[in-house]
Design a protein around this motif. Sequence first.
Motif, mmCIF file in Angstrom:
data_model
loop_
_atom_site.group_PDB
_atom_site.id
_atom_site.type_symbol
_atom_site.label_atom_id
_atom_site.label_comp_id
_atom_site.label_asym_id
_atom_site.label_seq_id
_atom_site.Cartn_x
_atom_site.Cartn_y
_atom_site.Cartn_z
ATOM 1 N N SER A 1 16.776 24.717 19.166
ATOM 2 C CA SER A 1 17.388 24.205 17.932
ATOM 3 C C SER A 1 18.671 23.443 18.206
ATOM 4 O O SER A 1 19.441 23.795 19.093
ATOM 5 N N TYR A 2 18.883 22.420 17.399
ATOM 6 C CA TYR A 2 20.102 21.609 17.469
ATOM 7 C C TYR A 2 20.653 21.445 16.066
ATOM 8 O O TYR A 2 19.934 21.614 15.081
ATOM 9 N N GLY A 3 21.934 21.076 15.966
ATOM 10 C CA GLY A 3 22.489 20.764 14.653
ATOM 11 C C GLY A 3 23.263 21.909 14.043
ATOM 12 O O GLY A 3 23.796 22.761 14.741
ATOM 13 N N CYS A 4 23.271 21.941 12.709
ATOM 14 C CA CYS A 4 24.127 22.889 12.001
ATOM 15 C C CYS A 4 23.440 24.245 11.865
ATOM 16 O O CYS A 4 22.269 24.411 12.200
ATOM 17 N N GLN A 5 24.175 25.199 11.316
ATOM 18 C CA GLN A 5 23.646 26.554 11.154
ATOM 19 C C GLN A 5 22.399 26.588 10.283
ATOM 20 O O GLN A 5 21.546 27.450 10.443
ATOM 21 N N MET A 6 22.302 25.632 9.351
ATOM 22 C CA MET A 6 21.112 25.584 8.494
ATOM 23 C C MET A 6 19.855 25.421 9.356
ATOM 24 O O MET A 6 18.812 26.001 9.079
ATOM 25 N N ASN A 7 19.962 24.607 10.394
ATOM 26 C CA ASN A 7 18.831 24.382 11.274
ATOM 27 C C ASN A 7 18.485 25.641 12.070
ATOM 28 O O ASN A 7 17.318 25.968 12.250
ATOM 29 N N TYR A 8 19.516 26.316 12.550
ATOM 30 C CA TYR A 8 19.296 27.556 13.292
ATOM 31 C C TYR A 8 18.613 28.576 12.388
ATOM 32 O O TYR A 8 17.711 29.300 12.796
ATOM 33 N N ASN B 1 13.783 21.769 16.976
ATOM 34 C CA ASN B 1 14.325 21.607 15.627
ATOM 35 C C ASN B 1 15.571 20.721 15.720
ATOM 36 O O ASN B 1 16.566 21.101 16.332
ATOM 37 N N THR B 2 15.489 19.547 15.116
ATOM 38 C CA THR B 2 16.392 18.454 15.478
ATOM 39 C C THR B 2 17.453 18.125 14.426
ATOM 40 O O THR B 2 17.333 18.472 13.262
ATOM 41 N N CYS B 3 18.452 17.371 14.875
ATOM 42 C CA CYS B 3 19.595 16.960 14.035
ATOM 43 C C CYS B 3 19.773 15.444 14.129
ATOM 44 O O CYS B 3 19.566 14.858 15.184
ATOM 45 N N SER B 4 20.160 14.833 13.017
ATOM 46 C CA SER B 4 20.331 13.375 12.963
ATOM 47 C C SER B 4 21.755 12.967 12.629
ATOM 48 O O SER B 4 22.020 11.801 12.380
ATOM 49 N N ILE B 5 22.667 13.917 12.590
ATOM 50 C CA ILE B 5 23.963 13.672 11.964
ATOM 51 C C ILE B 5 24.744 12.537 12.624
ATOM 52 O O ILE B 5 25.392 11.742 11.965
ATOM 53 N N ARG B 6 24.677 12.484 13.962
ATOM 54 C CA ARG B 6 25.291 11.364 14.695
ATOM 55 C C ARG B 6 24.299 10.863 15.722
ATOM 56 O O ARG B 6 23.354 11.562 16.084
ATOM 57 N N VAL C 1 23.815 11.400 6.561
ATOM 58 C CA VAL C 1 22.363 11.270 6.541
ATOM 59 C C VAL C 1 21.687 12.476 5.864
ATOM 60 O O VAL C 1 20.509 12.424 5.502
ATOM 61 N N VAL C 2 22.456 13.558 5.650
ATOM 62 C CA VAL C 2 21.858 14.816 5.176
ATOM 63 C C VAL C 2 21.088 14.691 3.846
ATOM 64 O O VAL C 2 19.981 15.223 3.725
ATOM 65 N N PRO C 3 21.628 13.990 2.836
ATOM 66 C CA PRO C 3 20.849 13.888 1.593
ATOM 67 C C PRO C 3 19.471 13.253 1.806
ATOM 68 O O PRO C 3 18.532 13.544 1.062
ATOM 69 N N PHE C 4 19.355 12.408 2.832
ATOM 70 C CA PHE C 4 18.067 11.760 3.120
ATOM 71 C C PHE C 4 17.139 12.668 3.925
ATOM 72 O O PHE C 4 15.925 12.585 3.810
ATOM 73 N N THR C 5 17.722 13.520 4.763
ATOM 74 C CA THR C 5 16.871 14.352 5.617
ATOM 75 C C THR C 5 16.565 15.712 5.003
ATOM 76 O O THR C 5 15.609 16.371 5.391
ATOM 77 N N ARG C 6 17.386 16.121 4.058
ATOM 78 C CA ARG C 6 17.220 17.471 3.490
ATOM 79 C C ARG C 6 16.884 17.463 2.015
ATOM 80 O O ARG C 6 16.656 18.520 1.419
ATOM 81 N N GLY C 7 16.964 16.287 1.405
ATOM 82 C CA GLY C 7 16.508 16.184 0.023
ATOM 83 C C GLY C 7 17.466 16.759 -1.000
ATOM 84 O O GLY C 7 18.631 17.014 -0.721
ATOM 85 N N GLY D 1 25.141 26.927 3.040
ATOM 86 C CA GLY D 1 24.676 25.788 2.241
ATOM 87 C C GLY D 1 25.537 24.585 2.590
ATOM 88 O O GLY D 1 26.645 24.754 3.105
ATOM 89 N N GLN D 2 25.057 23.377 2.322
ATOM 90 C CA GLN D 2 25.864 22.190 2.610
ATOM 91 C C GLN D 2 27.061 22.121 1.676
ATOM 92 O O GLN D 2 28.068 21.499 1.995
ATOM 93 N N ASN D 3 26.944 22.735 0.506
ATOM 94 C CA ASN D 3 28.026 22.697 -0.470
ATOM 95 C C ASN D 3 27.883 23.959 -1.328
ATOM 96 O O ASN D 3 27.370 23.906 -2.437
HETATM 97 FE FE1 F3S Z 1 22.291 19.914 9.867
HETATM 98 FE FE2 F3S Z 1 22.146 17.869 11.488
HETATM 99 FE FE3 F3S Z 1 20.408 18.120 9.573
HETATM 100 S S1 F3S Z 1 23.974 18.748 10.724
HETATM 101 S S2 F3S Z 1 21.403 19.237 7.960
HETATM 102 S S3 F3S Z 1 20.685 19.501 11.304
HETATM 103 S S4 F3S Z 1 21.350 16.243 10.232
#
Ligand code: F3S
Length: 483
Positions: free
Chosen positions: A39-46, A76-81, A195-201, A230-232
Amino acid sequence: MQGLIADIDLIEEEKSTETCGYKVSNEEEFGSKKLYIESYGCQMNYSDSEIVTSILRKEGFGTTSHVDQADVILINTCSIREKAEQTVRNRLNYFRGVKKRNSDVTIGVLGCMAERLKAKLLEEEKIVDLVLGPDAYRDLPKLVKQAEDGEKGINTFLSREETYADIAPVRLNSNGVTAFISIMRGCDNMCSFCVVPFTRGRERSRDPQSIVNEAQNLLRQGYREVTLLGQNVDSYKWSANENNKARLEKSEETEIVNFANLLAMVAEIDPDLRVRFSTSHPKDITDEVLHTMSEYENICKNIHLPAQSGNSRILKLMNRTYDREWYIERINAIRRILGEECGITSDMIAGFCSETEEEHQDTLSLMDYVKYDFSYMFFYSERPGTLAAKKYEDDIPLEIKKRRLQEVMEKQRQYSIERNQLDIGKTFKVLIEGRSKRSELQMQGRNTANKVVVFDGDYPKGTYINVQIHDCSAGTLFGKVVA
Ligand code: F3S
Ligand code: SAH
Ligand code: SF4
């Protein structure tokens, strides 16, 4: 059968929530087929990876930490940067070798990069057999079966309802003491860089009762701290009316649960169960939330309140919908209601489109005002499809972005040390998480402000202990146990 997989195995040891990855360690006896998940990215992804593992467990999959023993490899991937996506591409290159050795292995890409690139990923990365977006994980068993029959599969449907509320996550890389609980999904803000609103809906909140149940189960299994994710989180809102029509039929009242109510519900479970949360949005965090935090000793006094910039013009371009003055007022409210003890952390972006040197100075001066305990700091990385990519030129040269980021990081380092030095002489209640990473003879845990505390001795993890601080570094407090 919970908690059989343990130990974090950092592939990239960077202190950023978005760039570290883990693979599962410790073999799990469960099942005949083997899943390897990274897994990569934020805690939501984990947290999502724990749901995915649960879904595949029902299909008879155990887990493995050896790619060469896996029947299914998931990333499990991340697109943030841009860098986050590059890391994933490098891992896919590595998996190419694995597939050469074992052509039967199924390789799947999950998460935000899957959602962003969709079918393009299948075209560009020939080794990939399946692509699944964050709301489509229930489809995984079907797509895995298809892949075993040689048919590639994709589902990147974004849902307005899916919260996986009924799925009990399989805790991965767990210390058995602290766990994450997703309370909502998606994001309805439109920060122009993001990019989150586009990738997470679209944003949707999860039934509060299912959140409380999950926390109670964790408590029964020995966990002593939950972090609500949560993101917010401040825009958490669940109403029986909109979200659960069946319940409404039973009672005529419309029940609305906001984030402050939810915090109180989880805090009420047991005074020994600590509650944390992330991420707060400066435009939405209310005094009601701050008062609820002050009312309950077991709600940890630590707020992650990303500023992104200290300049009002840049904040406007970022579409953050608050300005510098509003942000400072929220900081003052935190200090007024929760005092100096409350930890405050941030995210900062250096070198956003058209940022002048003076505007960059405003970010540094905001940091002087707040004196954050810790920050995640980045230079701006343009993401295709975002508002900023469409409307503004990414015109700050890379060297200048990097220099500004350096200045932000240096400023943060100073305040991390300064804030930690203020703790010397104080005594904190620490929740013990296990042995210190540095020494077998020491233990570590966290205080309410989320600071890592290291101390001598041998005590059971998952218990609370009072530690008096006598020394510190920028990232850690050192102390000794007192009565
Ligand atoms: Fe998190 Fe990266 Fe997606 S920060 S919400 S895994 S773009
Ligand atoms: N929901 C959280 C943030 C999620 S993304 C919030 O609103 O604060 C985590 C962090 O990544 C953001 O706070 C931001 O600082 C950073 N980030 C997001 N998009 C970025 C981009 N395009 N370039 C650089 N950093 C970015
Ligand atoms: Fe991105 Fe803004 Fe939503 Fe955070 S609040 S996830 S930065 S759009």
